[in-house]
Design a protein around this motif. Structure first.
Motif, PDB file in Angstrom:
ATOM      1  N   ASN A  46       0.815  -1.215   0.000  1.00  0.00           N
ATOM      2  CA  ASN A  46       0.000   0.000   0.000  1.00  0.00           C
ATOM      3  C   ASN A  46       0.852   1.269   0.000  1.00  0.00           C
ATOM      4  O   ASN A  46       0.465   2.282  -0.592  1.00  0.00           O
ATOM      5  CB  ASN A  46      -0.929   0.010   1.231  1.00  0.00           C
ATOM      6  N   GLY A  50       0.484   4.069  -2.824  1.00  0.00           N
ATOM      7  CA  GLY A  50       0.279   5.477  -2.504  1.00  0.00           C
ATOM      8  C   GLY A  50       1.360   6.364  -3.092  1.00  0.00           C
ATOM      9  O   GLY A  50       1.087   7.488  -3.527  1.00  0.00           O
ATOM     10  N   ILE A 236      -7.378   9.782  -2.305  1.00  0.00           N
ATOM     11  CA  ILE A 236      -7.240   8.680  -1.347  1.00  0.00           C
ATOM     12  C   ILE A 236      -8.258   7.595  -1.666  1.00  0.00           C
ATOM     13  O   ILE A 236      -7.937   6.404  -1.687  1.00  0.00           O
ATOM     14  CB  ILE A 236      -7.413   9.200   0.096  1.00  0.00           C
ATOM     15  N   PHE A 240      -7.215   3.798  -3.192  1.00  0.00           N
ATOM     16  CA  PHE A 240      -7.327   2.615  -2.347  1.00  0.00           C
ATOM     17  C   PHE A 240      -8.681   1.909  -2.414  1.00  0.00           C
ATOM     18  O   PHE A 240      -8.794   0.779  -1.940  1.00  0.00           O
ATOM     19  CB  PHE A 240      -7.007   2.991  -0.889  1.00  0.00           C
ATOM     20  N   PRO A 362      -2.410  10.620  -0.637  1.00  0.00           N
ATOM     21  CA  PRO A 362      -2.304   9.182  -0.889  1.00  0.00           C
ATOM     22  C   PRO A 362      -1.055   8.549  -0.275  1.00  0.00           C
ATOM     23  O   PRO A 362      -1.099   7.405   0.185  1.00  0.00           O
ATOM     24  CB  PRO A 362      -2.270   9.097  -2.415  1.00  0.00           C
ATOM     25  N   ALA A 365      -1.727   8.225   3.435  1.00  0.00           N
ATOM     26  CA  ALA A 365      -2.799   7.249   3.636  1.00  0.00           C
ATOM     27  C   ALA A 365      -2.300   5.831   3.374  1.00  0.00           C
ATOM     28  O   ALA A 365      -2.725   4.871   4.038  1.00  0.00           O
ATOM     29  CB  ALA A 365      -3.975   7.572   2.717  1.00  0.00           C
ATOM     30  N   GLY A 366      -1.404   5.671   2.405  1.00  0.00           N
ATOM     31  CA  GLY A 366      -0.831   4.355   2.140  1.00  0.00           C
ATOM     32  C   GLY A 366      -0.023   3.844   3.312  1.00  0.00           C
ATOM     33  O   GLY A 366      -0.115   2.664   3.697  1.00  0.00           O
ATOM     34  N   SER A 369      -2.386   2.882   6.068  1.00  0.00           N
ATOM     35  CA  SER A 369      -3.055   1.606   5.796  1.00  0.00           C
ATOM     36  C   SER A 369      -2.173   0.420   6.135  1.00  0.00           C
ATOM     37  O   SER A 369      -2.655  -0.603   6.640  1.00  0.00           O
ATOM     38  CB  SER A 369      -3.472   1.544   4.322  1.00  0.00           C
ATOM     39  N   SER A 376      -7.945   2.828   7.554  1.00  0.00           N
ATOM     40  CA  SER A 376      -7.393   4.118   7.987  1.00  0.00           C
ATOM     41  C   SER A 376      -7.489   5.168   6.892  1.00  0.00           C
ATOM     42  O   SER A 376      -7.772   6.343   7.158  1.00  0.00           O
ATOM     43  CB  SER A 376      -5.927   3.946   8.404  1.00  0.00           C
ATOM     44  N   SER A 377      -7.242   4.748   5.654  1.00  0.00           N
ATOM     45  CA  SER A 377      -7.266   5.709   4.548  1.00  0.00           C
ATOM     46  C   SER A 377      -8.642   6.343   4.389  1.00  0.00           C
ATOM     47  O   SER A 377      -8.758   7.548   4.099  1.00  0.00           O
ATOM     48  CB  SER A 377      -6.838   5.023   3.242  1.00  0.00           C
TER      49      SER A 377
END
Length: 415
Positions: A46, A50, A236, A240, A362, A365-366, A369, A376-377
């Motif tokens: 991930n 991202g 985001i 994902f 992103p 967020a990656g 995750s 979470s993202s």
């Protein structure tokens, strides 16, 4: 008379500029829709996924502001636009040739440089060719309607089907073809806006606007921050959501493509509904409302356990907020800044949005995750759009119809 109106040059520009940006996002999002195929083959996590989205956003941001400014200076928007479309189409082929994370990242970085200028240049052309009463509508259709139909609706269905039958590399190759077609049509049918100033003259040099001067307009810096928040909210989810639906929610790639495509219908509808409502009721209230409506999409993805069709419907409601992107990225700035600086302002707002929202969003967020879990993202995305809705309270209204209505009310009110 109605026939002449339908086939007017203004409508032709809407269609061709919209198609140009629609295929920008078609190529950009191809990676996300094809991720269930290429992630296992290239052994990506991930964080790397991202980084691929964030890297493209980084170069998109740099090029959007830099080339948008150049287009205002040289007043050769059409030439720059065609060159950008051709280059990003070539880069789609490069994505299909990638055999590792680094080679794929290199292709996406170059693609971002080419794609970044397309929206500010296309919107500046559209602003010059739009009737005043249709400006919000035209710019909304350009930015959101075609991108929704092509990237949110058609892309997941077409690219996933091609990926399943012929492989993900072939899907990237095929995704490049429409860009070349659109570039040729723009060369043939679109003219440089008549408001363009003579190129490379002392007058055009004076038409550049310093960044600090531009930021003295409150709407410009507010729209820039909103762009950071909402672009991050969107990218985001786009980055994902496909892999989340397959790996966490247990959907097959085909079911995932149908679910994502169905939300694209809502996005397409929002591109007409939201700008039209802003023309009638004002940019500010519609932007505020859109920020809070956007919360529905990521929260539904994580929390809703009901039937898939109802889940998709709720996600579609949340995606109606995408119709507001043209307002804070194009319409409000173009109604705030002098016409000679529109591409610069649009490039700046899109650029900082991509830099902070598209690059950092992103990427962070990656990492979240991988560390805290895949959901979470989505929670990060939900928080961002709430902040955007609150920030829009600071905007000054710019819609011509609403301002005229307020002016009449002031004049008619007793002293």
């Amino acid at each position: 008379m109605n026939k002449n109106r339908i086939f007017s040059y203004e409508n032709l520009v809407v269609v061709l500029m919209g198609a140009a940006f629609g295929f920008v996002f078609f190529d950009r999002l191809a990676l996300n829709f094809l991720s269930p195929f290429l992630v296992p083959e290239l052994q990506l996590n991930n964080t790397q996924l991202g980084a691929l989205a964030g890297g493209l956003a980084l170069t998109w941001a740099i090029a959007g502001y830099a080339v948008g400014t150049l287009s205002d200076y040289f007043q050769n928007r059409k030439t720059l636009l065609v060159c950008a479309i051709v280059i990003f189409s070539i880069c789609s082929v490069g994505s299909g040739l990638a055999n590792s994370f680094l080679t794929l990242l290199a292709a996406r970085l170059v693609m971002g440089f080419a794609e970044g200028p397309v929206l500010p240049i296309a919107q500046s052309i559209m602003a010059a060719e739009s009737s005043e009463h249709r400006r919000g509508f035209n710019m909304g259709v350009l930015q959101n309607f075609f991108s929704a139909l092509l990237s949110n609706f058609a892309a997941p269905l077409v690219l996933v089907a091609i990926g399943q039958i012929y492989g993900w590399r072939s899907a990237f190759y095929i995704a490049a073809v429409p860009g070349f077609v659109v570039a040729a049509l723009i060369v043939a049918f679109v003219r440089e806006p008549s408001s363009a100033a003579p190129p490379i003259s002392a007058a055009s040099a004076r038409n550049t606007i310093p960044l600090l001067t531009m930021l003295k307009h409150r709407n410009i810096w507010v729209c820039a921050i909103v762009s950071c928040l909402m672009v991050s909210w969107l990218l985001i989810q786009i980055t994902f959501l496909p892999i989340y639906l397959v790996q966490v929610r247990g959907l097959s790639p085909s079911a995932m493509s149908v679910a994502v495509a169905a939300t694209g219908i809502a996005t397409a509808a929002s591109s007409i509904i939201v700008p039209a409502l802003s023309d009638r009721f004002g940019r500010r209230p519609i932007l505020i409302l859109s920020g809070f409506v956007a919360v529905i999409a990521p929260v539904t993805t994580v929390m809703f356990d009901g039937p898939l069709p109802l889940m998709v419907l709720l996600m579609g409601v949340g995606n109606l907020a995408i119709g507001s992107f043209s307002l804070f990225m194009a319409t409000v700035p173009s109604e705030t800044i002098p016409p000679t600086h529109v591409a610069t302002a649009l490039g700046f707002i899109m650029g900082v949005g991509e830099l902070a929202g598209g690059f950092a969003g992103p990427a962070l967020a990656g990492i979240a995750s991988d560390v805290f879990g895949p959901s979470s993202s989505m929670w990060i995305a939900a928080t961002l759009c709430i902040c955007a809705g609150l920030l829009c309270l600071m905007l000054d209204e710019t819609a011509p119809r609403v301002l005229e209505r307020h002016k009449r009310m002031i004049v008619s009110s007793p002293a």
